[in-house]
Design a protein around this motif. Sequence first.
Motif, PDB file in Angstrom:
ATOM      1  N   ALA A 147       0.836  -1.209   0.000  1.00 31.66           N
ATOM      2  CA  ALA A 147       0.000   0.000   0.000  1.00 31.66           C
ATOM      3  C   ALA A 147       0.868   1.256   0.000  1.00 31.66           C
ATOM      4  CB  ALA A 147      -0.916  -0.009   1.222  1.00 31.66           C
ATOM      5  N   PHE A 148       2.025   1.185   0.644  1.00 32.59           N
ATOM      6  CA  PHE A 148       2.955   2.309   0.642  1.00 32.59           C
ATOM      7  C   PHE A 148       3.504   2.563  -0.760  1.00 32.59           C
ATOM      8  CE2 PHE A 148       3.697   2.183   5.341  1.00 32.59           C
ATOM      9  CZ  PHE A 148       3.613   3.547   5.570  1.00 32.59           C
ATOM     10  N   VAL A 149       3.900   1.496  -1.440  1.00 31.87           N
ATOM     11  CA  VAL A 149       4.675   1.654  -2.667  1.00 31.87           C
ATOM     12  C   VAL A 149       3.829   1.740  -3.931  1.00 31.87           C
ATOM     13  CG1 VAL A 149       6.569   0.400  -1.592  1.00 31.87           C
ATOM     14  CG2 VAL A 149       4.999  -0.830  -3.093  1.00 31.87           C
ATOM     15  N   LYS A 150       2.537   1.438  -3.845  1.00 31.43           N
ATOM     16  CA  LYS A 150       1.743   1.294  -5.068  1.00 31.43           C
ATOM     17  C   LYS A 150       1.625   2.588  -5.863  1.00 31.43           C
ATOM     18  CE  LYS A 150      -2.857   2.103  -3.066  1.00 31.43           C
ATOM     19  NZ  LYS A 150      -4.210   1.541  -2.880  1.00 31.43           N
ATOM     20  N   ASP A 151       1.665   3.728  -5.193  1.00 35.96           N
ATOM     21  CA  ASP A 151       1.499   4.996  -5.905  1.00 35.96           C
ATOM     22  C   ASP A 151       2.819   5.686  -6.231  1.00 35.96           C
ATOM     23  OD1 ASP A 151      -1.305   4.821  -5.902  1.00 35.96           O
ATOM     24  OD2 ASP A 151      -1.416   5.645  -3.872  1.00 35.96           O
ATOM     25  N   VAL A 152       3.923   5.026  -5.919  1.00 34.71           N
ATOM     26  CA  VAL A 152       5.231   5.617  -6.217  1.00 34.71           C
ATOM     27  C   VAL A 152       5.485   5.563  -7.722  1.00 34.71           C
ATOM     28  CG1 VAL A 152       7.721   5.344  -5.946  1.00 34.71           C
ATOM     29  CG2 VAL A 152       6.212   5.071  -3.978  1.00 34.71           C
ATOM     30  N   ASN A 153       5.944   6.673  -8.273  1.00 33.82           N
ATOM     31  CA  ASN A 153       6.336   6.703  -9.678  1.00 33.82           C
ATOM     32  C   ASN A 153       7.696   6.026  -9.802  1.00 33.82           C
ATOM     33  OD1 ASN A 153       7.250   7.327 -12.261  1.00 33.82           O
ATOM     34  ND2 ASN A 153       6.318   9.348 -12.268  1.00 33.82           N
ATOM     35  N   ARG A 154       7.680   4.781 -10.214  1.00 33.68           N
ATOM     36  CA  ARG A 154       8.919   4.012 -10.251  1.00 33.68           C
ATOM     37  C   ARG A 154       9.940   4.603 -11.215  1.00 33.68           C
ATOM     38  NH1 ARG A 154       6.788  -2.273 -10.257  1.00 33.68           N
ATOM     39  NH2 ARG A 154       5.746  -2.198  -8.243  1.00 33.68           N
ATOM     40  N   ALA A 155       9.440   5.215 -12.282  1.00 35.48           N
ATOM     41  CA  ALA A 155      10.362   5.790 -13.262  1.00 35.48           C
ATOM     42  C   ALA A 155      11.187   6.912 -12.655  1.00 35.48           C
ATOM     43  CB  ALA A 155       9.580   6.310 -14.463  1.00 35.48           C
ATOM     44  N   ARG A 156      10.653   7.575 -11.634  1.00 35.01           N
ATOM     45  CA  ARG A 156      11.377   8.656 -10.968  1.00 35.01           C
ATOM     46  C   ARG A 156      12.120   8.173  -9.729  1.00 35.01           C
ATOM     47  NH1 ARG A 156       6.994  13.691 -11.132  1.00 35.01           N
ATOM     48  NH2 ARG A 156       6.927  13.875 -13.412  1.00 35.01           N
ATOM     49  N   ALA A 157      11.863   6.948  -9.332  1.00 36.78           N
ATOM     50  CA  ALA A 157      12.457   6.437  -8.098  1.00 36.78           C
ATOM     51  C   ALA A 157      13.602   5.451  -8.339  1.00 36.78           C
ATOM     52  CB  ALA A 157      11.387   5.756  -7.244  1.00 36.78           C
ATOM     53  N   LEU A 158      13.597   4.792  -9.506  1.00 35.92           N
ATOM     54  CA  LEU A 158      14.589   3.758  -9.775  1.00 35.92           C
ATOM     55  C   LEU A 158      15.610   4.233 -10.810  1.00 35.92           C
ATOM     56  CD1 LEU A 158      12.223   0.658 -10.069  1.00 35.92           C
ATOM     57  CD2 LEU A 158      13.685   1.261  -8.129  1.00 35.92           C
ATOM     58  N   THR A 159      16.842   3.828 -10.609  1.00 39.67           N
ATOM     59  CA  THR A 159      17.879   4.098 -11.600  1.00 39.67           C
ATOM     60  C   THR A 159      18.040   2.895 -12.515  1.00 39.67           C
ATOM     61  OG1 THR A 159      19.642   3.250 -10.195  1.00 39.67           O
ATOM     62  CG2 THR A 159      19.121   5.594  -9.992  1.00 39.67           C
ATOM     63  N   VAL A 160      18.686   3.121 -13.621  1.00 38.17           N
ATOM     64  CA  VAL A 160      18.939   2.047 -14.578  1.00 38.17           C
ATOM     65  C   VAL A 160      19.696   0.899 -13.906  1.00 38.17           C
ATOM     66  CG1 VAL A 160      20.187   1.457 -16.686  1.00 38.17           C
ATOM     67  CG2 VAL A 160      18.910   3.612 -16.552  1.00 38.17           C
ATOM     68  N   GLU A 161      20.655   1.242 -13.082  1.00 38.30           N
ATOM     69  CA  GLU A 161      21.494   0.242 -12.426  1.00 38.30           C
ATOM     70  C   GLU A 161      20.678  -0.760 -11.610  1.00 38.30           C
ATOM     71  OE1 GLU A 161      25.597   0.464  -9.837  1.00 38.30           O
ATOM     72  OE2 GLU A 161      23.984   1.853  -9.317  1.00 38.30           O
ATOM     73  N   THR A 162      19.574  -0.300 -11.030  1.00 39.77           N
ATOM     74  CA  THR A 162      18.806  -1.160 -10.136  1.00 39.77           C
ATOM     75  C   THR A 162      17.969  -2.198 -10.871  1.00 39.77           C
ATOM     76  OG1 THR A 162      16.968   0.437 -10.040  1.00 39.77           O
ATOM     77  CG2 THR A 162      18.683   0.623  -8.356  1.00 39.77           C
ATOM     78  N   VAL A 163      17.744  -2.016 -12.173  1.00 39.12           N
ATOM     79  CA  VAL A 163      16.855  -2.932 -12.897  1.00 39.12           C
ATOM     80  C   VAL A 163      17.505  -3.553 -14.129  1.00 39.12           C
ATOM     81  CG1 VAL A 163      14.817  -1.671 -12.115  1.00 39.12           C
ATOM     82  CG2 VAL A 163      15.817  -1.104 -14.327  1.00 39.12           C
ATOM     83  N   MET A 164      18.709  -3.127 -14.484  1.00 37.45           N
ATOM     84  CA  MET A 164      19.344  -3.631 -15.705  1.00 37.45           C
ATOM     85  C   MET A 164      19.628  -5.130 -15.613  1.00 37.45           C
ATOM     86  SD  MET A 164      23.224  -2.176 -15.279  1.00 37.45           S
ATOM     87  CE  MET A 164      24.329  -2.830 -14.017  1.00 37.45           C
ATOM     88  N   LYS A 165      19.715  -5.757 -16.764  1.00 37.25           N
ATOM     89  CA  LYS A 165      20.083  -7.166 -16.866  1.00 37.25           C
ATOM     90  C   LYS A 165      21.561  -7.271 -17.250  1.00 37.25           C
ATOM     91  CE  LYS A 165      15.784  -8.461 -16.280  1.00 37.25           C
ATOM     92  NZ  LYS A 165      15.336  -9.102 -15.035  1.00 37.25           N
ATOM     93  N   PRO A 166      22.160  -8.439 -17.049  1.00 34.28           N
ATOM     94  CA  PRO A 166      23.563  -8.597 -17.453  1.00 34.28           C
ATOM     95  C   PRO A 166      23.750  -8.311 -18.939  1.00 34.28           C
ATOM     96  CG  PRO A 166      22.852 -10.435 -16.087  1.00 34.28           C
ATOM     97  CD  PRO A 166      21.624  -9.644 -16.405  1.00 34.28           C
ATOM     98  N   GLN A 167      24.919  -7.799 -19.301  1.00 31.85           N
ATOM     99  CA  GLN A 167      25.161  -7.442 -20.700  1.00 31.85           C
ATOM    100  C   GLN A 167      25.145  -8.668 -21.594  1.00 31.85           C
ATOM    101  OE1 GLN A 167      29.186  -6.585 -22.108  1.00 31.85           O
ATOM    102  NE2 GLN A 167      29.876  -6.595 -19.976  1.00 31.85           N
ATOM    103  N   VAL A 168      24.814  -8.454 -22.869  1.00 32.86           N
ATOM    104  CA  VAL A 168      24.835  -9.531 -23.859  1.00 32.86           C
ATOM    105  C   VAL A 168      26.270  -9.735 -24.310  1.00 32.86           C
ATOM    106  CG1 VAL A 168      22.495  -9.122 -24.615  1.00 32.86           C
ATOM    107  CG2 VAL A 168      24.373  -7.866 -25.687  1.00 32.86           C
ATOM    108  N   VAL A 169      26.439 -10.511 -25.373  1.00 33.80           N
ATOM    109  CA  VAL A 169      27.783 -10.803 -25.860  1.00 33.80           C
ATOM    110  C   VAL A 169      28.521  -9.502 -26.182  1.00 33.80           C
ATOM    111  CG1 VAL A 169      27.024 -11.011 -28.266  1.00 33.80           C
ATOM    112  CG2 VAL A 169      29.127 -12.142 -27.520  1.00 33.80           C
ATOM    113  N   ARG A 170      29.785  -9.512 -25.858  1.00 42.25           N
ATOM    114  CA  ARG A 170      30.642  -8.350 -26.073  1.00 42.25           C
ATOM    115  C   ARG A 170      31.611  -8.702 -27.201  1.00 42.25           C
ATOM    116  NH1 ARG A 170      32.689  -4.732 -21.882  1.00 42.25           N
ATOM    117  NH2 ARG A 170      34.701  -3.826 -22.452  1.00 42.25           N
ATOM    118  N   ILE A 171      31.537  -7.976 -28.284  1.00 38.17           N
ATOM    119  CA  ILE A 171      32.407  -8.206 -29.430  1.00 38.17           C
ATOM    120  C   ILE A 171      33.583  -7.236 -29.342  1.00 38.17           C
ATOM    121  CG2 ILE A 171      32.592  -8.233 -31.941  1.00 38.17           C
ATOM    122  CD1 ILE A 171      30.730 -10.373 -30.840  1.00 38.17           C
TER     123      ILE A 171
END
Length: 431
Positions: free
Chosen positions: A282-306
Amino acid sequence: MPNARSSTLEGTNMAKQDNKTPLISVKHLYKVFGPNGAKVLEQVKAGKSKDEILTQTGHTVGLSDINLDVYPGEIFVVMGLSGSGKSTLIRHFNRLIEPTAGEIIVHNEDVMKLDQKALQNFRRHKMSMVFQRFGLMPHRTVLENIAYGLQIQGVAKAERHQKATEWLDTVGLSGYQSQYPSQLSGGQQQRVGLARALCTDADILLMDEAFSALDPLIRSEMQDQLIELQEKLHKTIVFITHDLDEALRLGDRIAILRDGVLVQQGAPVDILLNPADDYVEAFVKDVNRARALTVETVMKPQVVRISADTIGEAVAEMRKAKDDYGYYVNDDGYQGVITQEALENVEQEDYSKAIDASLLEDVPAIPSDALLEEVIPETLDNEHPLPVVNAEGDVEGRLSRSTLAEVLSEHHNQDEGDDSKKSASKKELAA
């Protein structure tokens, strides 16, 4: 929310946790308000609710079996609604409130075992406090208010006024030293309160709803200033608030209380994306996640590196990869996306040639400390996931449309197993 703080948050927290030596440890802390608290405590431990105990005994459960650690140099936020026990908890740290049971260890010393003289010394030198209603003395000037803690410590007048002047400048109030609290705005008064707390050079700063009496604009400015000061001072700060946005903005870690019970604690991203129960949700449901989270917190591991020098070497690297594209990186850093299709269109006789820009797709890199709202357009405009780079320009992850959709979807937590809803959310975002 400032992303400068968020960019180093994960690494800072890991360093603190690796230290394994908390500055403050709270162990099995209970507080029952009433004349027979110790006796009623047995009912609390037996599992009776706060309401049941109040009805049956007239006693109020303030805290029930609180266990937490606060590490050196972090901002530890305790939040909850009115009556949750957050202010009761912070007042135990310097024994303004005596517990019914439990331990509070500060600097490897049990605060509960301090005699009156040792406790007085502890309060003067180890902890400072910033109050919601400023707590300034109206008959003293701004400079005298800031220097008051040093006066209590017995510091000579000239030295304490010198230090107070330095902190006055630090919080942006140069020239106000001869003013009285009544002549200042609310924001200025709280700056004086903050300077007074910092002036004693105590290791631990307790802030009890310190900014909640301020209007939104001034409150935001004070949050900015606290973040800026903390980056320089690295104090250990326990910050009490009822405002989740403030908690997410300031906290390295957050503890959420309900009716005296600690229901969840963790990093802001954990609280936001994985609420422990309906109360936290109930606390977090109205939080604008786009303004609260950084890329680092949700990114996935990198793909192949050429990182090949020639086209032929790139073909060999791509054949080993499970994806049909990769991030091309040379000595100058990330250059663009190279696809299996582009490599397949190269004649074999050209495999000895160097990789040039004609083989690359211009997919922009995004900084790991950027807020999600800042990178939404770029993420949606590109078919391939965007490479995420750190402050040194090294690729350390990727952000795709699907990841962005999943994180920002209101169904991310409660409907994680509902693939149809996930798919719909992604289509809505892509649109």
